[in-house]
Each structure stands twice: as C-alpha cells, then as structure tokens.
Enzyme design. Structure first.
Site, PDB file in Angstrom:
ATOM      1  N   PHE A 112       0.822  -1.400  -0.009  1.00  0.00           N
ATOM      2  CA  PHE A 112       0.072  -0.188   0.048  1.00  0.00           C
ATOM      3  C   PHE A 112       0.904   1.266  -0.014  1.00  0.00           C
ATOM      4  CE2 PHE A 112      -0.575   2.676   3.934  1.00  0.00           C
ATOM      5  CZ  PHE A 112       0.499   2.139   4.623  1.00  0.00           C
ATOM      6  N   LYS A 113       2.011   1.305   0.238  1.00  0.00           N
ATOM      7  CA  LYS A 113       3.087   2.313   0.166  1.00  0.00           C
ATOM      8  C   LYS A 113       3.037   3.157  -0.963  1.00  0.00           C
ATOM      9  CE  LYS A 113       5.142   1.457   4.749  1.00  0.00           C
ATOM     10  NZ  LYS A 113       4.404   0.514   5.191  1.00  0.00           N
ATOM     11  N   ASP A 114       2.609   2.160  -2.203  1.00  0.00           N
ATOM     12  CA  ASP A 114       2.648   2.841  -3.438  1.00  0.00           C
ATOM     13  C   ASP A 114       1.859   4.038  -3.496  1.00  0.00           C
ATOM     14  OD1 ASP A 114       4.580   1.186  -4.490  1.00  0.00           O
ATOM     15  OD2 ASP A 114       3.174  -0.331  -4.837  1.00  0.00           O
TER      16      ASP A 114
END
Ligand SMILES: *Cc1c(COP(=O)(O)O)cnc(C)c1O
Length: 497
Positions: A112-114
């Site tokens: 999810f860091k993207d």
C-alpha cells in the site's frame, strides 16, 4: 488553508513548505490548521470520476497553494494504468454482505505504500519549486523492506531528484531484497548495511545532521530530504482512497449515502488509520476506526487504557511492516483530540522520549473509546485467519491484512455490530509468500523463493502479480554492502560529490 505544528500551534506555513521540510524545526509534525469538509453534493458528484479525478478534488482542498495545473500534473503522473495494474487504482472486493476488502496493493511494488509514494515525488518537486527553486533533491531512505522499494519506484527517473536506499543486510525478506537490488532507473542507488534496521536509520539520521556533508551539498545546490511516513505529502494521498472507497460503495449500491462505515486498518506507524480519521473529518460518515496490531500491541493497550508504554519486548512477527513500538503519526491525532493543545503534546512526547511512557487525560481517553476499537493477534492467529478466509471465501490474505481481519472478527464477536465495514488490505500475499504458504498448509520444503511461490500458486490457484514475477529475470544491479560509519561517504560518492 495553511499548516501548523503539533508542537508549536503558533506556526503557520503553506503545504509546499510542510512537504519540502517534512518535520517542523522544533520536532513537531505538520497538521492542517482546520480540515476542509466536502458537502453531500460534492461527494456524490465524485461518483462518476476516475481515481485521479477524485484525488484532484481532495488535493484541491488540502494543497491550496498549488495551482490546479500543478495538482493535475501530480495526480495524472501517479494514478494511471502504467503504474497500477487496475483502472480503479484501489480495488474493492466484497467478501460477504457488508464486509469489504480495500485492496491498496495494485501499484508497482504490491504494497500500500505505493498509494502515497507514487505521487510523493511530484508533490515534493512541485513544493520545492515554490520554496527552494533550483535545488536538486536527494532522498535518503532507511528501510526494513516495503518503504525502500516503493520509494525507489516512485522516484525512479523523476527529474531533479536522486534516491539512495539503505537496508539491513540480514533484515529483509528474500523477495524484498530481490525487488530492491534489481531496481531500474538512472537516479537510484541501493546498498545493504552491515547492521540492523536501527543502524541504517541512525546512519541516515547522522547524514542529515553532518555539517561537512551539509556544506558540500549546499555548494552543489543539493537538498537532502526524506520520504518517511511523517511527511504530510505521504499522509494526504492516503486520505483519497478512503473517500474514494466510500463514494464507490454508494455508487455500487452496497451502502446508501449517509450510512456509517467501520474502517479496519492493520497498523504500524499509525499513518494509514490516521488518514481514515482525516477522511472522516472531510465528510465520510464513520462509526468505528478499528486499529489492528500484531504482538507488538503497544497501540492496543494505548487505545484501551490511555497509557502509551514502549517499555516492552520487541517481537519479530510474520507481519514485519507492523513491528513497531513508536507510532509517530499518533502525535497528530492527539493534537486534534486535545483541541490543538501544543503544550500537552510537547509534555507527552517529551515523556515518551525520556521515560518511554505517557498517559493522556480523561477527555482524550473518552474520545479514543468513542471513535476507536483496538485489538491484536499472534502469529498463530494470523496464519489461522489466512487459512480460514481462504477456505471460506477462496480469498488469499497477506499476513498484515490477516491481522486486520482477525481483529475485526473479534470485534464482531464482542459487539454484534452490523455496520458495513471496509478492511484495508496493505500488501499482496505474494510479498510474504513463505508465511502465507505455511498458513494454507503448504508442505514443500524449498529455500528458493521462486520455487516456494510456484508451490503457493499451485496450492491456492492464485497467481503471483506481474511486478514480483518480473524480478526473477531482472539483473541484480546493486550487490554492495557498507559499514554503517561509511554511509555518508557512500552517499556523497553516489551524488558525485
Ligand atoms: C507500512 C505497512 C503497514 C503499516 O502502516 P502504517 O501507516 O505505518 O500504520 C501495514 N502493512 C503493510 C504491508 C505495510 O507496508
């Protein structure tokens, strides 16, 4: 709309300033001085918009010193079908009536860091142009895995930037190492460090405060910056997917406009769940924010008792991105919950630094228990949840998301609550293939990560996502490993200074 600091509420800066600086001088975090809210009509108006267009609406409210053209450039550069394998950018999967998985891992690194790190480079270069025009930005990252790769993919070949990532030699998963050492791009550098994650982090901090390095970089018009999760430029993009998912559920007639939802978040540094809180302030009706932890359950205890105590054993778990004892973004929530009382925040976070412990006042305890529910689970329970969800729904959870689902199941048992619920899914299961394979009962013994993954594919009938599969045939570009005291020289070498 301007920004102030959790430790100095007299401060008043633009969003560009907050994003370029990352952390305020006195050590506080930048927060919006007031949070703008959307009307019902405006939220309904987002129904037929793409994710990028919804992001445009949210950023137009939060980054009021950016021009519409600048915001357009940022959202279109980040949220497109080149970077994400889904047109919707974030996908919603319905497990059963009223139970939805919000898949935040369709970006280039499958975590999810993207969602934030794909857009941060554009927010940062646009901000820097307004505040420190003409400077080259060098990003330094110490990583225990997910952040490093997501930052590399985000900053790769972005004009006016370079990025160097340091990871602990023996402290990342085989897949995470493969992802980083095969990184493409002309402005990237990756190195292992002979030490643990703390050594990497301390090494990076030392570079930021080293006077001789600072002088050399200043002479060459280079500005050091960081991509870590306390930067407002990483938090703001996370608000978008909570607003977008609510709009999407209404559009798909899963809920009616105005219905409250619960949001469940597998939590580490408290950034993702805090974004859900801001989404609520911006107009999304929320019943409970459910904070899920692994056996590093400092937040569970905090939310349930009002006492934050980091003096406890650190556990290494199968959900490593949540192995954290200091959740930095909690400071922002406490600032809002105290009615912007910067002296209370200074007092509590001073105690945290000196004694590792603080206790909030009764008013904050009441607010915590009204809005939040918190729970935690062990590695065994995490794996059992992966197995149970797979047998029941043929849906494969990663280890972090499994923590969230387990805590949510406990919440339903304890409360009987039937409110529709969105569970944030923070990684693709193939990023943590070994633990997931063991959880579904895989028996094959294999040291090689790709052998193991093909067994996982056969066992579950699922497929490894393309970006992870692609690392198999990519050339390893970065084989170096440095002593921790040599990190500064290494960075100067990389920047050619
Ligand atoms: C970073 C991360 C988390 C924790 O998110 P926070 O915003 O730090 O609370 C959870 N799961 C995964 C897979 C992550 O990479």
């Amino acid at each position: 709309m301007n920004y102030t600091s959790t430790r100095n509420s007299g401060l008043n800066v633009t969003s560009a300033h907050a994003i370029t600086k990352g952390l305020s001088d006195e050590g506080g975090l930048y927060v919006p001085e007031s949070v703008p809210a959307f009307s019902e009509k405006e939220l309904l108006g987002m129904s037929d918009m793409s994710y990028a267009d919804r992001a445009f609406e949210v950023f137009s409210r939060l980054l009021t010193d950016f021009t519409p053209e600048e915001i357009r450039h940022c959202v279109d550069s980040a949220y497109n079908d080149k970077n994400f394998d889904s047109d919707n950018i974030a996908e919603i999967t319905r497990l059963t009536d009223g139970k939805f998985i919000l898949e935040l891992w369709h970006g280039p690194t499958c975590a999810f860091k993207d969602m934030a790190l794909q857009i941060l480079p554009y927010l940062l270069t646009t901000s820097a142009k307004k505040t420190v025009d003409g400077k080259h930005i060098a990003i330094l990252v110490a990583t225990s895995g997910d952040t490093g790769k997501a930052a590399l993919e985000g900053f790769k070949d972005v004009d006016g930037t370079s990025i160097a990532v340091f990871y602990p030699e023996d402290g990342v998963s085989p897949m995470q190492k493969r992802q980083m050492t095969t990184q493409e791009g002309g402005n990237v550098f990756v190195s292992a460090v002979k030490g643990n994650f703390d050594d990497c982090q301390n090494g990076v901090k030392a570079i930021f405060t080293d006077k001789s390095i600072a002088e050399k970089l200043a002479e060459n018009d280079i500005l050091l910056s960081s991509a870590n999760s306390i930067n407002w430029g990483r938090l703001a993009p996370q608000i978008v997917y909570y607003i977008s998912s609510y709009v999407e559920l209404v559009k798909n007639k899963e809920i009616k406009f105005g219905d409250k939802i619960n949001v469940v978040v597998p939590t580490g540094n408290f950034g993702n769940i805090l974004a859900a809180y801001y989404a609520m302030l911006m107009g999304i009706p929320v019943n409970k924010l459910i904070c899920a932890s692994n056996s590093n359950n400092v937040l569970t205890d905090f939310i349930n008792t009002g006492v934050y105590d980091r003096n406890r054993e650190f556990h290494t778990t199968v959900s490593p991105s949540m192995d954290i004892l200091i959740s930095s973004n909690l400071e922002r929530l406490l600032y809002h919950f105290t009615g912007c009382d910067d002296s209370l925040v200074r007092d509590w976070f001073g105690k945290l630094k000196e004694q590792g412990r603080y206790e909030v006042n009764d008013a904050v305890k009441t607010k915590l228990s009204e809005l939040f529910y918190a729970g935690c689970c062990s590695d065994e329970e995490t794996k059992a949840q992966i197995k149970a969800t797979f047998s029941e729904h043929s849906y494969l959870l990663d280890t972090h998301t499994a923590v969230a689902v387990k805590v949510y199941e406990d919440y339903i048992k304890a409360t009987g609550d039937k409110t529709p619920t969105v569970i944030a899914s923070t990684a693709n299961p193939y990023k943590f293939g070994r633990a997931v394979y063991e959880a579904v009962g895989g028996k094959a013994v294999c040291d090689d990560e790709f052998d193991l993954i093909s067994h996982l594919e056969q066992e579950t009938g699922t497929k490894m996502p393309a970006p992870l599969a692609a690392t198999r045939n990519k050339q390893v570009r970065f084989t170096g490993s440095v002593e921790k005291q040599d990190m500064g020289e290494t960075v100067l070498g990389f920047l050619g200074k």
